[in-house]
Scaffold this active site. Structure first.
Site, mmCIF file in Angstrom:
data_model
loop_
_atom_site.group_PDB
_atom_site.id
_atom_site.type_symbol
_atom_site.label_atom_id
_atom_site.label_comp_id
_atom_site.label_asym_id
_atom_site.label_seq_id
_atom_site.Cartn_x
_atom_site.Cartn_y
_atom_site.Cartn_z
ATOM 1 N N HIS A 75 0.906 -1.024 -0.077
ATOM 2 C CA HIS A 75 -0.050 -0.091 0.004
ATOM 3 C C HIS A 75 0.454 1.468 -0.211
ATOM 4 O O HIS A 75 0.017 2.063 -0.685
ATOM 5 C CB HIS A 75 -0.827 0.029 1.385
ATOM 6 C CG HIS A 75 -1.767 -0.769 0.989
ATOM 7 N ND1 HIS A 75 -2.238 -1.942 1.962
ATOM 8 C CD2 HIS A 75 -2.859 -1.277 -0.240
ATOM 9 C CE1 HIS A 75 -3.500 -2.808 1.714
ATOM 10 N NE2 HIS A 75 -3.481 -2.499 0.119
ATOM 11 N N GLU A 119 -14.867 0.406 -6.691
ATOM 12 C CA GLU A 119 -14.108 -0.791 -6.440
ATOM 13 C C GLU A 119 -15.857 -1.501 -6.489
ATOM 14 O O GLU A 119 -16.947 -1.885 -6.511
ATOM 15 C CB GLU A 119 -14.630 -1.028 -4.305
ATOM 16 C CG GLU A 119 -14.658 -2.170 -4.339
ATOM 17 C CD GLU A 119 -13.516 -3.909 -4.060
ATOM 18 O OE1 GLU A 119 -12.167 -3.696 -4.214
ATOM 19 O OE2 GLU A 119 -14.120 -5.064 -5.190
ATOM 20 N N ASP A 150 -17.787 -1.521 -11.918
ATOM 21 C CA ASP A 150 -17.401 -1.806 -12.242
ATOM 22 C C ASP A 150 -16.418 -0.675 -13.146
ATOM 23 O O ASP A 150 -16.683 0.241 -13.787
ATOM 24 C CB ASP A 150 -17.664 -2.367 -13.779
ATOM 25 C CG ASP A 150 -16.894 -3.016 -14.849
ATOM 26 O OD1 ASP A 150 -16.047 -3.241 -15.085
ATOM 27 O OD2 ASP A 150 -17.495 -3.735 -15.171
ATOM 28 N N ASP A 168 -5.508 -0.755 -7.669
ATOM 29 C CA ASP A 168 -5.196 -2.050 -6.565
ATOM 30 C C ASP A 168 -6.147 -2.765 -7.218
ATOM 31 O O ASP A 168 -7.232 -3.163 -6.764
ATOM 32 C CB ASP A 168 -4.843 -1.205 -5.683
ATOM 33 C CG ASP A 168 -5.003 -2.003 -4.130
ATOM 34 O OD1 ASP A 168 -4.681 -2.873 -4.823
ATOM 35 O OD2 ASP A 168 -5.602 -1.283 -3.217
#
Ligand code: SPD
Length: 289
Positions: A75, A119, A150, A168
């Site tokens: 991270h 997310e 999405d 990420d």
């Protein structure tokens, strides 16, 4: 096949192990003390296990995403490298990142005015908040916004422009595969300002060589500058992990000013790590040439 294995023996009647196998040939095995959560969401299988060596681990589709003991490496490296090169990273988008660790690091930068995390799986966010409260610390931050969508759909439809976009994302299998394709990278590039930076995670240079070749070909077809950098993540396959620094203007070394940029109190990232992470072993350099 990645699985939890219960092993009975005369000495120890209740041994439980988690193994994440890579192509059925090699794997990482962790001793498990408890299974805390195991469900299938609308998108994937989600497990939370308590391991003796790395503390709690979030496992999606059988693959370790974070553990309590080493999540800071990934991270910090996906966030602080680009945020310390861009001179004014006010507008940030995080693609994926459901556990909240990248959002936590992004929000440490005062110059960030808003960060939008896109997310697909709300259940991952809920599970992370419940089992990894020290990772999801920034979900309630006033500058943080979470969109459940999405990422390919979001990127294609938003008209917002960003200074920094962070990928990420999960591994390039199943629904996440599209997020490593040239068309998606072009969509990301179109959402970046003229001096924007995009950093996606790009897998293990030791175990995922075929994927990496394709990923970097795709990135180079879109971005003027693409440089790989590395970090040591003990619980990811091969423990050697890569990121792509993709930029329209800034160079990750020439435009890095540590006196101005580096935050105190980080556990992995510092100015030497920033510079050193771009030094690639010859076999890795050869992969992406
Ligand atoms: N095989 C592991 C790939 C993990 C990439 N994403 C991790 C998410 C952590 N926020």
């Amino acid at each position: 096949m990645n699985e939890l294995v219960r092993e009975e023996s005369m000495e120890n009647l209740w041994n439980m192990w988690f193994t994440e196998l890579h192509k059925g040939r090699v794997g990482l095995t962790l001793k498990v003390s408890r299974v805390l959560y195991s469900e299938v969401s609308d998108f994937q299988r989600i497990d939370v296990i308590e391991t003796e060596q790395f503390g709690r681990a979030l496992v999606l589709y059988g693959s370790i995403m974070i553990t309590e003991k080493d999540e800071f490496v990934y991270h910090e490296m996906i966030s602080h490298v680009p945020l310390n090169v861009h001179p004014k990273p006010a507008r940030v988008m995080i693609i994926g990142g459901g556990d909240g660790g990248t959002l936590r690091e992004v929000m440490k930068h005062e110059q960030v005015e808003h960060a939008t995390m896109v997310e697909i799986d709300r259940q991952v966010v809920e599970v992370s908040q419940r089992f990894f409260p020290q990772v999801g610390t920034a979900f309630g931050h006033p500058k943080a916004h979470v969109v459940y969508d999405d990422a390919a759909h979001f990127v294609a439809h938003t008209d917002q422009i960003y200074d920094v976009i962070l990928g990420d994302i999960s591994d390039p299998i199943g629904p996440a595969e599209i997020l490593f394709q040239r068309a998606f990278y072009q969509g990301v590039c179109d959402r970046l300002a003229d001096d924007g930076i995009f950093v996606p995670q790009t897998e293990s240079p030791l175990f995922n060589q075929e994927s990496i070749r394709k990923i970097y070909q795709n990135l180079r077809a879109v971005f003027p500058l693409v440089r790989m950098y590395l970090a040591h993540v003990p619980t990811y396959p091969s423990a050697l992990w890569s990121f792509a620094f993709c930029s329209k203007r800034y160079d990750p070394l020439a435009d890095f000013e540590p006196a101005r940029d580096v935050l105190p109190g980080l556990r992995y990232y510092n100015a030497d790590i920033h510079r050193g992470s771009f030094a690639l072993p010859n076999y890795v350099q050869a992969l992406i040439e």
